[in-house]
Design an enzyme around this catalytic site. Sequence first.
Site, PDB file in Angstrom:
ATOM      1  N   ASP A  17      68.876  60.667 140.002  1.00 46.65           N
ATOM      2  CA  ASP A  17      68.303  59.945 138.868  1.00 46.65           C
ATOM      3  C   ASP A  17      69.314  58.879 138.454  1.00 46.65           C
ATOM      4  OD1 ASP A  17      66.771  59.188 136.778  1.00 46.65           O
ATOM      5  OD2 ASP A  17      67.037  61.008 135.579  1.00 46.65           O
ATOM      6  N   ASP A 112      63.526  54.613 139.893  1.00 45.73           N
ATOM      7  CA  ASP A 112      64.943  54.978 139.804  1.00 45.73           C
ATOM      8  C   ASP A 112      65.172  56.478 139.973  1.00 45.73           C
ATOM      9  OD1 ASP A 112      63.773  55.801 137.488  1.00 45.73           O
ATOM     10  OD2 ASP A 112      65.354  55.103 136.156  1.00 45.73           O
ATOM     11  N   GLU A 113      64.292  57.140 140.661  1.00 48.74           N
ATOM     12  CA  GLU A 113      64.363  58.596 140.734  1.00 48.74           C
ATOM     13  C   GLU A 113      63.741  59.055 142.054  1.00 48.74           C
ATOM     14  OE1 GLU A 113      62.510  61.970 138.012  1.00 48.74           O
ATOM     15  OE2 GLU A 113      62.605  60.042 137.008  1.00 48.74           O
TER      16      GLU A 113
END
Lengths: 360, 368
Positions: A17, A112-113
Amino acid sequence: MSRKSKNWKNRKIIHIDMDSFFASIEIRDNPKLKDKPVAVGGKATERGVLTTCNYLAREYGLHSAMSSKKATQLCKDVIILPVDIAKYRRVSAEIFKIFKCYSKKIEPVSIDEAFIDVSDSKYCGCDPEEMARQIRLCIKKDFGLTASAGISSNKLIAKICSDWRKPDNQFCVYDYDISNFIRDVSLKSIPGIGRVNFEKCKNLNMLTCKNMYEQSRSDLVNLFGSYGNILFDLIRGVDNREVKTDRVRKSVSVEDTFLKDLKDINSCLEKISLLYTKLINRCESSNINTGNIKEIFIKIKFNDFEVISRQKKSKCLHIREFENLFNMNVMTITKPIRLLGLGFKICQDEEMSQIDIFNR
Amino acid sequence: MRVIYNTKDLLDKIKNIAPTAEAKQTLMILGNLAFNINGNSSHITSSDLEIEVSSSIECDSEGDCTFTLPARKLLEILNALTDHEKVTFTVLESKVDITAGKSKISLPTLPASDFPFMDPIDTENMTSVDNNDLTKIIHKTSFAMAYQDARHFLNGLHLCAQNGKIVSVCTDGHRLAKYVSDINCNDDLSIIIPRKAILEINRILTYFNNNSDNLITYSYSNQNFVIHINDFRIISKLIEGNYPNFNKVIPESTSAEITVDKKTFKTSLNIISKVVNQQYKGVKLTPQNNSMHLISSNTDSEIGEDQIDVKYDGEEISIGFNISYLQDVIDVIDGDSIHICINDQNSGCLLKGNDDPNSIFVIMPMRV
């Protein structure tokens, strides 16, 4: 086989993350912003909301989805930068290339993960903790950004772990320790428990997973419907979901926050027409198959921030369907409308799906 | 003022005009039929702002007048009055009394001046068309028109030119039907007639029993299309936008061909369809060694299977299709046998009839 690999009898899953991704990119590109509270989002004067903010801004109580106006009230020095999604996508694509060096089984959760299943990976002496460390180091060296990682044998625990030592850190829970670890995890961290369900839990004096252990499977089904069945396993740290490499798009939606609140039906219908065009354009530009629609939905946010959404089964994406759905549910405007959204859910039946002639 | 009609003649007209006027209209007047009495002729019109259907009928009247009446209500009333040979409309200021024998029904009217008649279209350059040609255009392709698709240009029938002949194409994104007619046309023809207009035209052709003596003429402009079928006139707005390049989705070459007897295939699909999943309607075809296995199932664990003889010497392959799409093609394709030309499970398959050189059908598979 290294000593540590004995700790892994089942799968090895890393959840990466990125730390305040958008804001970190902006700060990296403009070092003058370092040590200042920075957020990325819409302007306060245009009723924008924050998409993310750095950790300094978080100290003032700022968080994503907060209105920019409130953010400036809480922290008058906050610098709110416009969203440059194209830039973030470029960076994200490069970071995902790093993940691919460690495993082919990657499930992007968002820009973003991601989950990475490294069960079969031979790197770093098969040690997922070392792999996560290397991935984070690469991200830092190559892109000047930090990431947090969670490592465990299932997606649920890996995700909770990545949040455990944020930012720029990692945390690992081995198989044998999962049941101990999950006991004290807040129910808020369990997927599916949002604001409403958490309130329900609070009213029953249940705040952490262990508080729920007295409830039988059928008790939970009575409380939460069919989700109770899944919840029974999740609070015990049981999660057999695979890391899905071919992420299927489940829904498509567009929304707009208006400069001025909408106060009558006609202006809402006008906006619905504009949003509909936006939705269709989005489908066309992203090559989204509109042939397997399951239901359509509308989202309405009032000026007191109450949000309602209404849906109906529909197989076609016609503007009249959205207008009808709106008209059926909003007879009169009881309070001004701040935001409207339209969208549809795509049929997830993997057994059968019709292939589109123009959009294979 | 009184206007007298033959009940059955009027009912026949209204049956074909009233459906255009939809019950749930945003404008009340669109639920009404407009009557224009001129001497012994009565011109009746309905409209939904996109399509206008009208026709004339003889009547005995005491003078000229205009009025409107609710379409569906009038249809119901006339249906109930068929025992009476004549029906009399007494037109008063804001109502019309409909009497037959001793029965009388009063209906309020809306002023005909509010009725949104479409702009008249140039009818001097009408082209005549043979009834059979027009019927074939609609019959061979219209089943594949989209219904309320977000790609609005698919919600209609596309007419264009190919080698000086009118070509009709319809697709809903899942299947495509193309028919090359014998009708000559200009090379610049490229219009999309809305679905509802095609259905109205088809209804009126059916009313006249697709009689080859029907007098049919048509014309079109950039925005509108008009067609006269005997004494009926249908004006329709055209769908704006460009029709997608359909030639691109018709496979140029295929790797294998299944030849199946049409009747056998139809019967087999009909049997299988009894247990098809009602939402997806998927049927899986597996041809191998001059035989084809068909299977479908539903969420109630009901399974239907069949095995039929075919001509096929390709590799064993399983392809899923929406059973209705196959049945629709079988219903319109000419010939005793059908050639199903395939490439793989994800590519469109081509269906051709052995006695149907002018038609081509493409059906996209389902992932099963």
